[in-house]
Design an enzyme around this catalytic site. Sequence first.
Site, PDB file in Angstrom:
ATOM      1  N   GLU A  90       0.794  -1.225   0.000  1.00 35.56           N
ATOM      2  CA  GLU A  90       0.000   0.000   0.000  1.00 35.56           C
ATOM      3  C   GLU A  90       0.827   1.276   0.000  1.00 35.56           C
ATOM      4  OE1 GLU A  90      -3.092   0.214  -0.483  1.00 35.56           O
ATOM      5  OE2 GLU A  90      -3.744  -1.860  -0.214  1.00 35.56           O
ATOM      6  N   SER A 459     -53.845 -29.301  33.977  1.00 32.30           N
ATOM      7  CA  SER A 459     -53.753 -29.705  35.382  1.00 32.30           C
ATOM      8  C   SER A 459     -52.489 -29.220  36.073  1.00 32.30           C
ATOM      9  CB  SER A 459     -53.840 -31.223  35.493  1.00 32.30           C
ATOM     10  OG  SER A 459     -55.120 -31.678  35.106  1.00 32.30           O
TER      11      SER A 459
END
Length: 821
Positions: A90, A459
Amino acid sequence: MPPFRRLLRWALIASAGLALLAAIGLGTLYFVLSSRLPDVESLRELEMQEPLYVYAADGRLMAVFGETRRYPVAIEDVPERLRQAFIAIEDARFYEHGGVDYKGVARAIWLLATTDDKRVPGGSTITQQVARQFYLSSEYSYQRKLAEMLLAMKMERALSKDEILALYLNKSFFGNRAYGVAAAAEYYYGKKLDELDLDEMASLAGIPKFPSSGNPISNPERARIRRDYILDRMAELGFVSAAEAAAAKAVPMHASPHEPPVKVSAPYVAEMVRQEMIARYGPEAVTRGYQVTTTILPDLQAAAEKAVRDGLHLYDHRHGWHGVERRAEVAADADDATLAKALSGTSPQGPLLPAIVAATTPDGGARVVLADGSSVALPASAARWTGKNPAALLKRGDVVRIRPGEKEGQYLLDQVPRGQASLVSLDANNGALRALVGGYSFAGNKFNRATQARRQPGSSFKPFLYAASFEKGFNPASIVLDAPVVFRDRRGNTWQPQNDDGEFRGPMRLREALVQSRNLVSVRLLDAIGVDFARTYISQFGFEEAELPPNLSMSLGTASLTPLSVARGYAVFANGGSRVDVWYIDEIRDRAGQVLFKESPAVACRGCGVVPGSGGTQVASQVVDGFNFGAPAPATPPPAQATGEAGQQAAMPAPPPVDGKVAPRAIDERTAYQLVSMMRDVVQRGTGTAAKVLGREDVGGKTGSTNDHRDAWFSGFGGPFATTVWVGRDDFQSLGYREYGGKAALPIWIEYMRVALEGQPLAPNEPPPGMVQVYVDNSGRMSTVGGGLVEYVKVEDLDRMRNSLDLLGPEQSDEEAFDIF
């Protein structure tokens, strides 16, 4: 003056004028652009987007949320050769220029002048790229380029070279949602930065130029060419030797996707955390790097996931093969790669992998192709649970599910269960969520049935009703009639509830009625104590009163409740009567590790609050054994300590904790003791006897089923945990014939609790102060002397019975004694 000299003078004057005008123009442009440039000092305080991290209680990663993968690193944590790889490709003169590389700019200008290209390489330093990434657009114009250069020079004056390089390495996009070199190293190679090899470093350095089209996964050949060029540049610049570069170039490209190392599978809990964090901190909660530690115990969560999936497969296999998932139209000559394309968009669900049938075999087997194009042979025994072989069930083009078998390399034919399930397990003493499963597969359906599904508990709701009746003077030895009963409303409509088995067993003690889950006893109880009182009382378990039906059907569990709320209600029984709040976020830290939130839960306390009979608020008992005695009589103060003899006070509990918050009392501790005792009997000799396999006397709970077997439940406790399991179908269709709670839900509960209770001490259930031991004879009468079944009743209840009733008096007829409605 000769004409030539005159011409030369005017040329010089014109040139000077043009130069002056150019200088004025450039100065004006510089002034305009520089006034618009941002303050680069803000980069020192910049907070880059980071995902939200969710951890289990032991610190293992559960989930990562966010659109970007990013793990910012300090420059000193980046290996030198990795830095050199980026510099080589770069900006080779990065440590020499002042933000703008004039040689590079001149080279770019020359290329613009001598070629037809609009965009040419070179000219942008690392500093300029950082300026563009943070402050400028990617628009290609001379004005933007000049602004970029000016900003780069400002950055060089404000920041050090290492600070600029760190910003570049942490900000750059590397494709596949990876931002920053640390996230890229993890995604492409599954490594930390200090674990990377030289070839991998060079490959990473080549990605930012072409992050989408040139990364090592999307285009490995293009990435290899760029990697090799970077290695040559590193050797040319003296960063590595020629031999090292050659060795790295010889390594084949080997990048592959690596998702974050999630070590605990709890997707439903993770989603709960994400939603809660957004509610607390807004949408930015998933971009600010928060770290959330939950209360989830990994071993228990894994056991819950496995128990739910195994339980649903067991249920589903009982009801047989329900056909292929879908059919795909495929050409007769389509190869495996073409067949695999038909699986696009069909995701795995739990252990079930999608597959498409390529062919059946003469021996009864089949050959199927997976989504990655690989081929799997299914033997004739792969579908044994269906009673048939794969060749009899499948044909080419069928999309099915397979799962790994017990032997290595073995696969079995299976199917996505039609039923769904949820499991919630809490620490009953403080409400901490220890495990939660919201369905068979989060990938298949993100609907969280543990927290979002409102289903009828059947129940399994009865213990809450029994607790309310005990507040009104009933007790486990109270006798209520199990016989037909008809209710009529004002419009003349009748309601005639039934027991599950359609039978009636006459007078029953409440302990037996709960053990056998008799519906008619529950209906009579609710009618006796009153619906309004029951709704108010039961809401103390943490339910909203509006959730509870304002009629007698509530006694049969017709309220629509979430499994999480039912588990919280059962925790009240298990912890001695305290209402604890459910919590699952233990700690929140910011990206710097600073604690932003730390939970401090209220803890259940046995013996805390008003001690019955000590002058505090008395219970509103008016009904004893089904008889209304009017206002309660004063209770006898409890003795100081127990003697262990019949009729004496139980032992005093340990003193309450002096530190921390105490959870509010929901119900009388004595009522909690009675219900725990009764629900332990449900396991020992009632509808939950399958749980006896756990071999623990502290295990108790209650089954639940609803009309047409649409819902199956088991809620209970053991050790420190209160756990609820629900099984049903999202479309509310029946689970099938005789799919009761004890058959569909209880096996899941057992398999989970087998793991959860390993190594846990037995939870005690000693009678608290204010209770008296009595005996129940074969006729159901109680006495404080003699023999028979032992029960503990509240002191004030026994006193009222003594004052109002001869416990051992003559028997009354069944009609007078029991048919109280």
